[in-house]
Design a protein around this motif. Structure first.
Motif, PDB file in Angstrom:
ATOM      1  N   VAL A 290      30.949  31.396  62.522  1.00 31.13           N
ATOM      2  CA  VAL A 290      32.278  31.993  62.698  1.00 31.13           C
ATOM      3  C   VAL A 290      32.387  32.650  64.078  1.00 31.13           C
ATOM      4  O   VAL A 290      31.538  33.475  64.436  1.00 31.13           O
ATOM      5  N   GLY A 291      33.390  32.252  64.827  1.00 30.60           N
ATOM      6  CA  GLY A 291      33.669  32.897  66.116  1.00 30.60           C
ATOM      7  C   GLY A 291      32.923  32.321  67.297  1.00 30.60           C
ATOM      8  O   GLY A 291      33.161  32.754  68.441  1.00 30.60           O
ATOM      9  N   ILE A 292      32.013  31.345  67.074  1.00 29.47           N
ATOM     10  CA  ILE A 292      31.177  30.909  68.200  1.00 29.47           C
ATOM     11  C   ILE A 292      32.009  30.260  69.313  1.00 29.47           C
ATOM     12  O   ILE A 292      31.722  30.442  70.505  1.00 29.47           O
ATOM     13  N   GLY A 293      33.061  29.514  68.934  1.00 27.09           N
ATOM     14  CA  GLY A 293      33.919  28.896  69.950  1.00 27.09           C
ATOM     15  C   GLY A 293      34.548  29.953  70.842  1.00 27.09           C
ATOM     16  O   GLY A 293      34.535  29.851  72.082  1.00 27.09           O
ATOM     17  N   ALA A 294      35.075  30.998  70.210  1.00 25.27           N
ATOM     18  CA  ALA A 294      35.710  32.085  70.971  1.00 25.27           C
ATOM     19  C   ALA A 294      34.679  32.808  71.829  1.00 25.27           C
ATOM     20  O   ALA A 294      34.941  33.142  72.993  1.00 25.27           O
ATOM     21  N   LEU A 295      33.492  33.023  71.297  1.00 26.15           N
ATOM     22  CA  LEU A 295      32.453  33.737  72.058  1.00 26.15           C
ATOM     23  C   LEU A 295      32.023  32.933  73.280  1.00 26.15           C
ATOM     24  O   LEU A 295      31.803  33.486  74.357  1.00 26.15           O
ATOM     25  N   ARG A 296      31.921  31.609  73.111  1.00 25.84           N
ATOM     26  CA  ARG A 296      31.568  30.762  74.274  1.00 25.84           C
ATOM     27  C   ARG A 296      32.651  30.869  75.343  1.00 25.84           C
ATOM     28  O   ARG A 296      32.354  30.948  76.539  1.00 25.84           O
ATOM     29  N   ARG A 297      33.899  30.879  74.916  1.00 30.12           N
ATOM     30  CA  ARG A 297      35.015  30.966  75.862  1.00 30.12           C
ATOM     31  C   ARG A 297      35.007  32.326  76.577  1.00 30.12           C
ATOM     32  O   ARG A 297      35.103  32.399  77.804  1.00 30.12           O
ATOM     33  N   ILE A 298      34.838  33.394  75.793  1.00 31.28           N
ATOM     34  CA  ILE A 298      34.826  34.745  76.389  1.00 31.28           C
ATOM     35  C   ILE A 298      33.670  34.865  77.386  1.00 31.28           C
ATOM     36  O   ILE A 298      33.820  35.410  78.479  1.00 31.28           O
ATOM     37  N   HIS A 299      32.520  34.316  76.996  1.00 34.52           N
ATOM     38  CA  HIS A 299      31.345  34.380  77.871  1.00 34.52           C
ATOM     39  C   HIS A 299      31.612  33.633  79.175  1.00 34.52           C
ATOM     40  O   HIS A 299      31.274  34.119  80.263  1.00 34.52           O
TER      41      HIS A 299
END
Ligand code: THG
Length: 385
Positions: A290-299
């Motif tokens: 959950v959330g890994i796509g968003a975390l990759r983008r934020i990173h």
């Protein structure tokens, strides 16, 4: 005139009881409640629909006891969300972007939980009791609902429950001596966040090297809520040679040492990179986390805010409470001071800033408190060890 909110937080910091609390089934008792009342508890906060002691009437004495000796804390509010069944490990990994593939039974890990947008929704300690049995020792948000919903949506074979488990922390440089006297010398070999199941005078507990301070210590996860007073008194008795006393997660110590308070220092937009938790995010975990796509983008894009320390000018205590005071540079809002406390080691008012990444350590800032402007300097965290 001061606002009511400020007035209450001012009293809270001084550890004074300001009002009574009406009992209700919604406010669940801690197994250590009677014991802490007997110790002279003077203030509580709410956390996970429970009360947690926040003062025994002597904030400075309680601070120095943690720094130099040993104290015992009712942290039963750190509830456990239990994952049990063949898919328990899969669910644990889906809930956190920290790689759990090398986590073994008996090991604990600090695991940020995020929603689908990469927003931090809790920062528990995960305890792996067995391949099909985990606890998430949660901060203050309803992860029981969240884990059940994710498990059902992903059609996982796992039960999500809240077991009868209530942590009692023993913290400070003399904690190891006390817990060794209580449990045996084997506790000296426990690594950070690792744990073992045992019994103390017939009381079932999980003993872990952990706790919300940087002064060292252990947590005893009581597995029978009817034995709270007995466990409290066993610890108190074992700690007598080291002058143990009651305490609680210490506001001053945790700000000095840079420990994050989920919900205190975070808002509904905060991602792990903003609050120094990026090192616990493994971007290579599977796409179903959950959330890994968003975390990759934020990173990739870089976080827009970061967390720094603020040292206010002046050398007498000012109490700001947990009120997210506006921080300005050149009359423009650049962030918030999410906490503020008098540091007994620095003799300064210090706190955390959640602030625009354009602001850097060394910058001068203005903090707005009840219409009053205070000057301060940004610095890196932690302030002290
Ligand atoms: N004990 C238990 N449960 C808890 C807490 C606890 N649940 C809620 C809350 N506290 C969880 N939050 C934290 C935050 C930080 C740490 C532990 C729990 C912590 N951090 C270390 C640090 O930041 O230096 C080490 C982290 C690491 O390197 O892995 O200890 O206190 N039972």
């Amino acid at each position: 005139m001061r606002s009511d909110t400020y007035y209450l937080s001012d009293l809270f910091i001084q550890g004074i009881v300001v009002f009574g609390i009406t009992p209700s089934a919604r406010l669940r008792p801690s197994p250590y409640y009677e014991a802490t009342v007997a110790e002279g508890v003077t203030a509580f906060t709410t956390y996970n629909h429970m009360l947690m002691p926040t003062s025994f009437g002597d904030p400075e004495g309680e601070y120095w006891r943690l720094m130099n000796g040993v104290s015992q804390w009712d942290v039963a509010v750190e509830r456990q969300v239990e994952l049990r069944g063949p898919d328990a490990g899969r669910l644990a990994q889906i809930l956190t972007a920290r790689d759990l593939s090398r986590c073994v039974p008996g090991q604990g890990k600090y695991v940020p939980l995020c929603n689908h947008d990469g927003v931090l929704i809790n920062d528990p300690i995960l305890l792996k009791l067995a391949d099909d049995h985990y606890w998430l020792s949660i901060a203050d948000s309803n992860i029981w609902f969240w884990a059940q919903a994710i498990a059902a949506e992903r059609r996982l074979q796992v039960t999500v429950a809240e077991p009868d488990v209530s942590p009692l922390a023993v913290q400070g440089p003399k904690a190891e001596a006390v817990v060794a006297a209580l449990c045996g010398d084997w506790v000296r070999d426990l690594k950070y966040f690792w744990f073992k199941e045992t019994t103390l005078d017939g009381i079932p507990v999980v003993v872990a090297r952990s706790g919300w301070s940087k002064q060292g210590g252990f947590e005893l996860y009581l597995r029978d809520g009817s034995q709270g007073t007995r466990l409290w008194n066993l610890v108190k008795e074992a700690g007598k040679p080291w002058d143990i006393g009651p305490g609680n997660p210490n506001f001053c110590e945790r700000v000095e040492t840079g420990l994050l308070s989920y919900g205190g220092d975070t808002d509904d937009q905060t991602n792990p990179y903003e609050v120094r938790l990026g090192k616990y995010i493994d971007l290579h975990v599977a796409d179903d986390v959950v959330g890994i796509g968003a975390l990759r983008r934020i990173h990739a894009e870089g976080a827009k805010r970061h967390q720094l320390g603020v040292i206010l000018d002046g050398d007498s205590p000012t109490q700001l409470g947990f009120l997210w005071h506006e921080i300005r540079v050149a009359e423009r809002k650049v962030g918030s001071m999410t906490n503020c406390v008098w540091s007994w080691r620095l003799n300064k008012n210090i706190g955390f800033a959640l602030i625009d990444t354009a602001c850097q350590p060394g910058d001068r800032v203005t903090v707005i408190k009840s219409g009053q402007a205070l000057s301060g300097t940004l610095t890196t965290l932690p302030f002290l060890g």
